[in-house]
Motif scaffolding. Structure first.
Motif, mmCIF file in Angstrom:
data_model
loop_
_atom_site.group_PDB
_atom_site.id
_atom_site.type_symbol
_atom_site.label_atom_id
_atom_site.label_comp_id
_atom_site.label_asym_id
_atom_site.label_seq_id
_atom_site.Cartn_x
_atom_site.Cartn_y
_atom_site.Cartn_z
ATOM 1 N N VAL A 297 0.832 -1.211 0.000
ATOM 2 C CA VAL A 297 0.000 0.000 0.000
ATOM 3 C C VAL A 297 0.864 1.257 0.000
ATOM 4 C CG1 VAL A 297 -1.567 1.386 1.411
ATOM 5 C CG2 VAL A 297 -2.042 -1.025 1.032
ATOM 6 N N PHE A 298 1.864 1.321 0.910
ATOM 7 C CA PHE A 298 2.677 2.527 1.027
ATOM 8 C C PHE A 298 3.649 2.682 -0.138
ATOM 9 C CE2 PHE A 298 1.411 2.491 5.539
ATOM 10 C CZ PHE A 298 1.121 3.845 5.705
ATOM 11 N N THR A 299 4.132 1.562 -0.675
ATOM 12 C CA THR A 299 5.130 1.644 -1.742
ATOM 13 C C THR A 299 4.500 1.853 -3.108
ATOM 14 O OG1 THR A 299 6.578 0.182 -0.466
ATOM 15 C CG2 THR A 299 7.103 0.462 -2.785
ATOM 16 N N LEU A 300 3.331 1.253 -3.356
ATOM 17 C CA LEU A 300 2.731 1.318 -4.693
ATOM 18 C C LEU A 300 1.368 1.994 -4.728
ATOM 19 C CD1 LEU A 300 3.615 -2.268 -6.012
ATOM 20 C CD2 LEU A 300 4.739 -0.109 -6.578
ATOM 21 N N ALA A 301 0.447 1.548 -3.858
ATOM 22 C CA ALA A 301 -0.944 1.993 -3.972
ATOM 23 C C ALA A 301 -1.102 3.492 -3.705
ATOM 24 C CB ALA A 301 -1.822 1.183 -3.010
ATOM 25 N N PHE A 302 -0.608 3.971 -2.571
ATOM 26 C CA PHE A 302 -0.766 5.390 -2.231
ATOM 27 C C PHE A 302 -0.125 6.319 -3.263
ATOM 28 C CE2 PHE A 302 -1.739 5.349 2.637
ATOM 29 C CZ PHE A 302 -2.982 4.797 2.343
ATOM 30 N N PRO A 303 1.151 6.085 -3.634
ATOM 31 C CA PRO A 303 1.749 6.964 -4.646
ATOM 32 C C PRO A 303 0.972 6.976 -5.959
ATOM 33 C CG PRO A 303 3.455 5.702 -3.552
ATOM 34 C CD PRO A 303 2.139 5.141 -3.091
ATOM 35 N N LEU A 304 0.497 5.816 -6.408
ATOM 36 C CA LEU A 304 -0.252 5.763 -7.665
ATOM 37 C C LEU A 304 -1.586 6.505 -7.553
ATOM 38 C CD1 LEU A 304 0.377 2.112 -8.937
ATOM 39 C CD2 LEU A 304 1.193 4.248 -9.946
ATOM 40 N N ILE A 305 -2.251 6.366 -6.411
ATOM 41 C CA ILE A 305 -3.523 7.082 -6.213
ATOM 42 C C ILE A 305 -3.296 8.586 -6.276
ATOM 43 C CG2 ILE A 305 -5.323 7.624 -4.526
ATOM 44 C CD1 ILE A 305 -5.096 4.678 -3.578
ATOM 45 N N THR B 251 18.378 -5.220 4.002
ATOM 46 C CA THR B 251 18.597 -4.064 3.126
ATOM 47 C C THR B 251 18.449 -4.456 1.658
ATOM 48 O OG1 THR B 251 20.109 -3.070 4.740
ATOM 49 C CG2 THR B 251 20.234 -2.257 2.475
ATOM 50 N N LEU B 252 19.037 -5.574 1.277
ATOM 51 C CA LEU B 252 18.936 -6.035 -0.114
ATOM 52 C C LEU B 252 17.495 -6.311 -0.512
ATOM 53 C CD1 LEU B 252 22.014 -8.458 -0.401
ATOM 54 C CD2 LEU B 252 21.697 -6.277 -1.580
ATOM 55 N N ALA B 253 16.751 -6.958 0.379
ATOM 56 C CA ALA B 253 15.352 -7.284 0.083
ATOM 57 C C ALA B 253 14.538 -6.017 -0.119
ATOM 58 C CB ALA B 253 14.759 -8.129 1.208
ATOM 59 N N ARG B 254 14.697 -5.057 0.800
ATOM 60 C CA ARG B 254 13.929 -3.808 0.703
ATOM 61 C C ARG B 254 14.371 -2.979 -0.488
ATOM 62 N NH1 ARG B 254 10.095 -2.323 3.674
ATOM 63 N NH2 ARG B 254 10.526 -4.073 5.076
ATOM 64 N N LEU B 255 15.646 -3.047 -0.817
ATOM 65 C CA LEU B 255 16.172 -2.298 -1.950
ATOM 66 C C LEU B 255 15.592 -2.832 -3.256
ATOM 67 C CD1 LEU B 255 18.169 0.017 -2.521
ATOM 68 C CD2 LEU B 255 19.958 -1.709 -2.798
ATOM 69 N N VAL B 256 15.584 -4.158 -3.413
ATOM 70 C CA VAL B 256 15.036 -4.757 -4.633
ATOM 71 C C VAL B 256 13.553 -4.447 -4.771
ATOM 72 C CG1 VAL B 256 14.492 -6.951 -5.789
ATOM 73 C CG2 VAL B 256 16.746 -6.599 -4.763
ATOM 74 N N PHE B 257 12.805 -4.596 -3.673
ATOM 75 C CA PHE B 257 11.367 -4.326 -3.703
ATOM 76 C C PHE B 257 11.087 -2.866 -4.048
ATOM 77 C CE2 PHE B 257 7.443 -3.015 -1.493
ATOM 78 C CZ PHE B 257 6.536 -3.859 -2.123
ATOM 79 N N SER B 258 11.813 -1.949 -3.429
ATOM 80 C CA SER B 258 11.567 -0.521 -3.659
ATOM 81 C C SER B 258 11.977 -0.099 -5.060
ATOM 82 C CB SER B 258 12.318 0.314 -2.615
ATOM 83 O OG SER B 258 11.778 0.099 -1.330
ATOM 84 N N SER C 47 7.089 7.318 -1.452
ATOM 85 C CA SER C 47 7.142 5.861 -1.391
ATOM 86 C C SER C 47 8.420 5.382 -0.716
ATOM 87 C CB SER C 47 7.039 5.284 -2.808
ATOM 88 O OG SER C 47 7.324 3.902 -2.825
ATOM 89 N N LEU C 48 9.554 5.959 -1.100
ATOM 90 C CA LEU C 48 10.848 5.535 -0.557
ATOM 91 C C LEU C 48 10.960 5.873 0.930
ATOM 92 C CD1 LEU C 48 13.022 6.762 -3.544
ATOM 93 C CD2 LEU C 48 12.590 4.375 -2.938
ATOM 94 N N LEU C 49 10.478 7.047 1.317
ATOM 95 C CA LEU C 49 10.523 7.445 2.723
ATOM 96 C C LEU C 49 9.660 6.524 3.583
ATOM 97 C CD1 LEU C 49 11.507 9.508 4.830
ATOM 98 C CD2 LEU C 49 9.520 10.907 4.268
#
Length: 365
Positions: free
Chosen positions: A31-39, A219-226, A179-181
Motif C-alpha cells: 500500500v505505502f510503496t505502490l498503492a498510495f503513490p499511484l492514487i 537491506t537487499l530485500a527492501r532495496l530490490v522491492f523498492s 514511497s521511498l521514505l
C-alpha cells in the motif's frame, strides 16, 4: 568427506530472499510503496496542482522601487525570483522552471516605466495568470494617473519556446520520494523491532551467521522491492500520463540510482527508530515525527516556493527535499548525476549523520 565451509554470503542471500517474500506478503508494504503513490499521481495528474504559484524571474537592472514592482510584490500568487543570474533565468525559462522574466525600466521620457515581460510556452497556463495580474496592475496604475496625462507605464510582452512542464513532471518525483521514505522508515523500524521482540535475532546468534548479514539481507530485500516499485511508478507515469523522461532509459537508470540512495538514507531513520522504540505501538508516532514534516514540507505535493521564507529555510534542510529536487532535475531537465552534486552532497551529509545516530541507538536484543 569434509563438509563445505560455512558461507556468510549464502546466509545473507537466504535472509534477503526470506525478507523479500515477507515484504510481498505485507499489505502495508504494498500500500505505502505502490498503492498510495499511484492514487496520488492519478488524482493530481488529472486535477492539476492546487495553491498555484507563478515564479517570475527579476532581471538584473530591473526597477524595484517604482509602483509597478511594488504592486507586483504584493500579489500573493507571484513569487519573485531575484537570486539567479541572467543565464540561469533564461535557461530556467526555457525549461519551465520559472514561468516568466520581468524587466521594469524607468524612462527619462513618457511613459515613466516600460514593463518588459518574457513568457515561455513551457509554462503557458501560469503565463496566462501573470498576464492577467500585470494587466490589472497596468490598468490600476494608469487609471490612477491624471485623466489627461499620458500612461504611467507601457507593457511589452514576448514568448520564448520551451518544453511543456506538466504537473505530472512535478508530482511524480514527489510521490516516488513519498514511497521511498515510507518504505525506508516504517518498513525497517517495524521489521527490526519485531525481530528483536520475537527473539528471532537472538536465535540467529546461535548460528554462525554474522550480524552484518542480517542487516545486509534485509537491506537487499527492501532495496530490490523498492526499486521494482520505483520502476513501476516511473513507467506508469510515463506511458499513462506523459511523465517526461528526457533521455529515456538513461534517465530511468539515474532515477533508480537516486531511489537507491534515498532508500538507504531513509532506512537509517528506520534503524534509529527500531532501537529507540520500546514496543510496536511506539513505532508509528516516532515514524510520523520523521515522515510527516517531510511529506508536507519537501515539495511532495506542492512547490516549496509557495511557503514563507522562514519555512522554506526548514524545507531546504530536509533530505526528502533534495531527493525530490534531484529527481526533477534528472527527469525533466536531463541532468546527469554529475549535475546534481549539490543535492548529492546534502544527502551524503544526512547519510553520515543518521547512521552515526543509528549505530548509537540500534539494539540487537
Amino acid at each position: 568427506m569434509n563438509p563445505k565451509p560455512y558461507s556468510n554470503t549464502n546466509a545473507t542471500l537466504a535472509i534477503a530472499k526470506a525478507s523479500f517474500r515477507s515484504i510481498l506478503r505485507s499489505p502495508s508494504a504494498v500500500v505505502f510503496t505502490l498503492a498510495f503513490p499511484l492514487i496520488f499521481i492519478i488524482v493530481f495528474a488529472n486535477i492539476g496542482g492546487g495553491g498555484v504559484t507563478v515564479d517570475v524571474g527579476v532581471a538584473k537592472g530591473c526597477d524595484t522601487v517604482g509602483p509597478v514592482y511594488q504592486a507586483l510584490k504584493n500579489v500573493k500568487v507571484v513569487n519573485l525570483v531575484t537570486d539567479q543570474s541572467a543565464e540561469e533565468m533564461n535557461s530556467n525559462l526555457s525549461k519551465g522552471s520559472i514561468d516568466a522574466i520581468i524587466n521594469i525600466k524607468r524612462n527619462n521620457s513618457r511613459p515613466p516605466f516600460t514593463i518588459n515581460v518574457q513568457y515561455t510556452k513551457a509554462s503557458a497556463e501560469k503565463g496566462n495568470i501573470l498576464r492577467s495580474v500585470l494587466s490589472n496592475i497596468y490598468y490600476n496604475i494608469n487609471n490612477n494617473a491624471h485623466i489627461d496625462a499620458p500612461p504611467v507605464a507601457e507593457l511589452r510582452e514576448a514568448t520564448v519556446q520551451g518544453r511543456e512542464y506538466k504537473y505530472i513532471d512535478f508530482i511524480l518525483p514527489g510521490q516516488l520520494g513519498f514511497s521511498l521514505l515510507s518504505s525506508g522508515v516504517f518498513g525497517t523500524a517495524f521489521v527490526f523491532l519485531s525481530l528483536r521482540l520475537t527473539l528471532v535475532i537472538k536465535r540467529f546468534f546461535a548460528t554462525p551467521v554474522k550480524r552484518y548479514s542480517i542487516v545486509l539481507g534485509e537491506t537487499l530485500a527492501r532495496l530490490v522491492f523498492s526499486l521494482l516499485g520505483s520502476l513501476f511508478i516511473i513507467l506508469v507515469g510515463h506511458y499513462m500520463f506523459g511523465f517526461t523522461l528526457i533521455h529515456g532509459v538513461t534517465t530511468v537508470l539515474n532515477m533508480l540510482v537516486l531511489s537507491a540512495i534515498g532508500l538507504i538514507i531513509f532506512m537509517g531513520f528506520g534503524f534509529t527508530i527500531s532501537g529507540i522504540a520500546k514496543n510496536e505501538s511506539t513505532v508509528p508516532p516516532l515514524s510520523n515525527i520523521i515522515t510527516l514534516p517531510q511529506f508536507l514540507l519537501s515539495g511532495t505535493f506542492f512547490s516549496v516556493t509557495a511557503f514563507p521564507k522562514w519555512l522554506q529555510g526548514i524545507s531546504n534542510v530536509l533530505p526528502l527535499t533534495h531527493l525530490n529536487n534531484a529527481m526533477r532535475k534528472v527527469a525533466f531537465e536531463g541532468a546527469g548525476l554529475s549535475d546534481i552534486t549539490h543535492q548529492l552532497l546534502i544527502l551524503l551529509i544526512w547519510f553520515v549523520i543518521i547512521y552515526a545516530v543509528a549505530v548509537k541507538t540500534f539494539k540487537w536484543e
